[in-house]
Design a protein around this motif. Structure first.
Motif, short mmCIF file in Angstrom:
data_model
loop_
_atom_site.label_atom_id
_atom_site.label_comp_id
_atom_site.label_asym_id
_atom_site.label_seq_id
_atom_site.Cartn_x
_atom_site.Cartn_y
_atom_site.Cartn_z
N CYS A 216 0.90 -1.15 -0.08
CA CYS A 216 -0.28 0.14 -0.27
C CYS A 216 0.84 1.27 -0.04
O CYS A 216 1.75 1.34 0.76
CB CYS A 216 -0.98 -0.17 1.10
N ALA B 85 0.10 4.32 0.92
CA ALA B 85 -0.44 5.10 2.08
C ALA B 85 0.11 4.34 3.18
O ALA B 85 0.17 4.87 4.42
CB ALA B 85 -1.85 5.19 2.05
N CYS C 162 -1.37 1.79 5.00
CA CYS C 162 -2.49 1.21 5.67
C CYS C 162 -2.46 -0.06 6.57
O CYS C 162 -2.90 -0.09 7.57
CB CYS C 162 -3.82 1.41 5.08
N HIS C 163 -1.49 -0.90 5.85
CA HIS C 163 -1.30 -2.22 6.60
C HIS C 163 0.04 -2.41 6.03
O HIS C 163 0.73 -2.15 5.22
CB HIS C 163 -2.36 -3.14 6.41
N CYS D 118 -4.63 -1.16 -3.13
CA CYS D 118 -4.57 -1.94 -2.01
C CYS D 118 -5.78 -2.43 -1.51
O CYS D 118 -6.88 -1.91 -1.79
CB CYS D 118 -4.31 -1.01 -0.98
N ARG E 175 -7.12 -3.43 1.19
CA ARG E 175 -7.71 -2.98 2.43
C ARG E 175 -8.23 -1.77 2.47
O ARG E 175 -9.59 -1.53 2.67
CB ARG E 175 -6.71 -2.98 3.68
N CYS E 176 -7.53 -0.59 1.68
CA CYS E 176 -8.28 0.91 1.69
C CYS E 176 -8.65 1.22 0.44
O CYS E 176 -9.25 2.10 0.20
CB CYS E 176 -7.23 1.57 2.31
#
Length: 270
Positions: free
Chosen positions: A138, A140, A142-143, A170, A172-173
């Motif tokens: 990711c 950003a 985020c994980h 990603c 997740r986000c």
């Protein structure tokens, strides 16, 4: 020169484990660019040359934040290029050399292109210390996950070096993903995959009594792959057409391209 090849064959016969260390130069005989100097880089990516964008500027997480279509244009083009590239015969020669030894072969490479896996080297015997373009993370952060890029098929305007299709996202986000590659100015790279590879390499090295390092195309600009062969116990065969110098008494230096040198060495093996 034939004496050098015979000496290489002798070193191979004496070793019980082969460590292949490789930089960008090993891919030249497969048709891959090595980005040597700004003119070489801009020759491969003229759109970046017209904009006077250096390799260090585009191979940078800041480029993904500021100009993501340009950054993914560059990396997406490379991903597609590496997927369609066929590893040259020298990779198979290295595999056969490793198969002669009791502890086989391991690879330590700065390359992110996945060519050793494609050439049939076992993935658990490869250490990619700069990461892999075939894996994502990711942007950003985020994980902490790293996942394969298999489902990403980049659509690129090659003339402008721009991604025209969808970004990899990603899971997740749903934000933009980036390659799991250590870039310049990179504090967000997730190194867990490469760290695990390095631990496997360290464990393998502890089993080897008579190590031989064959280094191909590893230059001094990013010297990690070059230095490991000089610092480890054992002998070294250095193959480099432009920077063949090596410590005295360490082994054999061949001022040639990778494929030509490996073919000549193979010709001396019984």
């Amino acid at each position: 020169m034939s004496g050098d090849y015979r000496r290489c064959a002798e070193l191979i016969g004496e070793a019980d484990g082969l460590l292949v260390t490789a930089g960008a130069g090993i891919g030249v005989d497969s048709g891959l660019p090595d980005f040597r100097g700004p003119q070489g880089f801009w020759g491969a990516y003229p759109a970046l040359g017209r904009a006077r964008i250096a390799f260090e500027q585009i191979a940078n997480p800041a480029a993904f934040a500021a100009r993501p279509r340009l950054a993914w244009g560059f990396y997406g083009h490379r991903l597609a290029l590496y997927r369609r590239t066929v590893p040259h015969e020298g990779f198979a020669i290295l595999r056969r050399i490793g198969e002669r030894m009791g502890h086989g072969a391991f690879v330590f490479t700065s390359n992110v292109d996945g060519q050793f896996q494609k050439a049939g080297f076992a993935s658990e015997r490869i250490s990619e210390f700069h990461g892999s373009i075939h894996h994502l993370q990711c942007l950003a952060g985020c994980h902490e996950g790293i996942w394969p890029a298999d489902d990403f098929a980049p659509q690129i305007d090659d003339d402008e070096c721009l991604l025209t299709g969808d970004f990899p996202c990603c899971p997740r986000c749903s934000g933009i993903a980036r390659p799991n590659i250590l870039m310049f100015g990179d504090w967000g790279w997730l190194s867990e995959r490469s760290d695990a590879q390095e631990r496997r390499l360290d464990a393998w090295l502890r089993t080897v009594d008579r190590l031989l390092v064959i280094e191909i195309g590893a230059g001094t600009r990013i010297p990690t792959a070059r230095l490991i062969g000089e610092r480890l116990p054992g002998r070294l065969i250095r193959i480099n057409p432009t920077e063949p110098q090596m410590p005295p008494g360490k082994g054999v230096s061949l001022a040639e391209g990778g494929l030509a040198a490996l073919r000549a060495i193979a010709g001396q093996l019984g």
